[in-house]
Motif scaffolding. Sequence first.
Motif, PDB file in Angstrom:
ATOM      1  N   VAL A 136       0.748  -1.283  -0.038  1.00 37.31           N
ATOM      2  CA  VAL A 136       0.003   0.077   0.056  1.00 37.31           C
ATOM      3  C   VAL A 136       0.790   1.178   0.059  1.00 37.31           C
ATOM      4  CG1 VAL A 136      -1.564   1.365   1.250  1.00 37.31           C
ATOM      5  CG2 VAL A 136      -1.985  -1.264   1.178  1.00 37.31           C
ATOM      6  N   LEU A 137       2.052   1.239   0.416  1.00 42.72           N
ATOM      7  CA  LEU A 137       3.135   2.181   0.601  1.00 42.72           C
ATOM      8  C   LEU A 137       3.779   2.704  -0.590  1.00 42.72           C
ATOM      9  CD1 LEU A 137       4.955   1.449   3.987  1.00 42.72           C
ATOM     10  CD2 LEU A 137       3.359   3.525   3.276  1.00 42.72           C
ATOM     11  N   VAL A 138       3.730   1.741  -1.691  1.00 43.98           N
ATOM     12  CA  VAL A 138       4.747   2.048  -2.649  1.00 43.98           C
ATOM     13  C   VAL A 138       4.381   3.251  -3.457  1.00 43.98           C
ATOM     14  CG1 VAL A 138       5.532   0.867  -4.946  1.00 43.98           C
ATOM     15  CG2 VAL A 138       5.228  -0.455  -2.563  1.00 43.98           C
ATOM     16  N   THR A 139       3.189   3.109  -4.097  1.00 41.68           N
ATOM     17  CA  THR A 139       2.795   4.483  -5.052  1.00 41.68           C
ATOM     18  C   THR A 139       2.759   5.781  -4.285  1.00 41.68           C
ATOM     19  OG1 THR A 139       1.514   3.158  -6.490  1.00 41.68           O
ATOM     20  CG2 THR A 139       1.321   5.301  -6.675  1.00 41.68           C
ATOM     21  N   PRO A 140       2.276   5.956  -2.963  1.00 44.44           N
ATOM     22  CA  PRO A 140       2.299   7.324  -2.119  1.00 44.44           C
ATOM     23  C   PRO A 140       3.946   7.621  -1.840  1.00 44.44           C
ATOM     24  CG  PRO A 140       0.797   5.913  -1.281  1.00 44.44           C
ATOM     25  CD  PRO A 140       1.247   5.041  -2.109  1.00 44.44           C
ATOM     26  N   THR A 168      -7.123   2.241  -4.802  1.00 47.54           N
ATOM     27  CA  THR A 168      -6.699   1.161  -3.944  1.00 47.54           C
ATOM     28  C   THR A 168      -7.831   0.332  -3.460  1.00 47.54           C
ATOM     29  OG1 THR A 168      -4.418   1.664  -3.818  1.00 47.54           O
ATOM     30  CG2 THR A 168      -5.235   0.094  -2.555  1.00 47.54           C
ATOM     31  N   LEU A 169      -8.599   1.143  -2.573  1.00 52.29           N
ATOM     32  CA  LEU A 169      -9.761   0.697  -1.933  1.00 52.29           C
ATOM     33  C   LEU A 169     -10.864   0.226  -2.801  1.00 52.29           C
ATOM     34  CD1 LEU A 169      -9.774   3.367   0.900  1.00 52.29           C
ATOM     35  CD2 LEU A 169      -9.603   0.869   1.035  1.00 52.29           C
ATOM     36  N   LEU A 170     -11.024   0.944  -4.092  1.00 52.33           N
ATOM     37  CA  LEU A 170     -12.088   0.504  -4.990  1.00 52.33           C
ATOM     38  C   LEU A 170     -11.440  -0.921  -5.617  1.00 52.33           C
ATOM     39  CD1 LEU A 170     -12.907   3.630  -6.564  1.00 52.33           C
ATOM     40  CD2 LEU A 170     -14.479   2.301  -5.293  1.00 52.33           C
TER      41      LEU A 170
END
Length: 174
Positions: A99-103, A131-133
């Motif tokens: 989850v951290l990669v793109t931010p 991501t949530l979608l």
Amino acid sequence: MDTTRQTGRPEPTASQRAASLKERVYISFTALAVVLALSSHADETTPAAAAATLTIVVVGSLLGIFVADLLSHLTVHAVLPSGQELNSMIAVSTGSLSVLVTPLLLLLAAGLGLWSTAVALRWAIVVLVVTLLVIGYLAIRRLELPAHHKAVIVLAEVVLSLAVIGLELLAHSL
């Protein structure tokens, strides 16, 4: 039915997939809360400080979830998890780091001067909502339901996600 991957590792069980999905949703919302808070102070923070804050909160949350999983296992089974169970717990937690990669890449680009911290954080919000979608889609794609029922589920997820975002913004503005 062979449940072994090409790598020789067994396929995750349904409960392991559910745990992974649940943890990714939780960590995505956690990251979103941090990014929303950081974005309201984007002029006062550097990309490096924003990246450090986001990483610390997500890793801390994952460690907390891991401890909760371990304690839950001890409470329910009254024994330490087996090696395979422990590996599964670790895999679920480390997988959620994605989850951290793109931010973090967006903040790295801001640090390199490609855009401002505010722009990086706004795009990180978009990425985390998408991501949530995607996670929601992955959760329902195999359901044997009519398309309109799946649409209602996705709509409910979007409404609930917007409610969570609204509550996070409200909490930050108090």
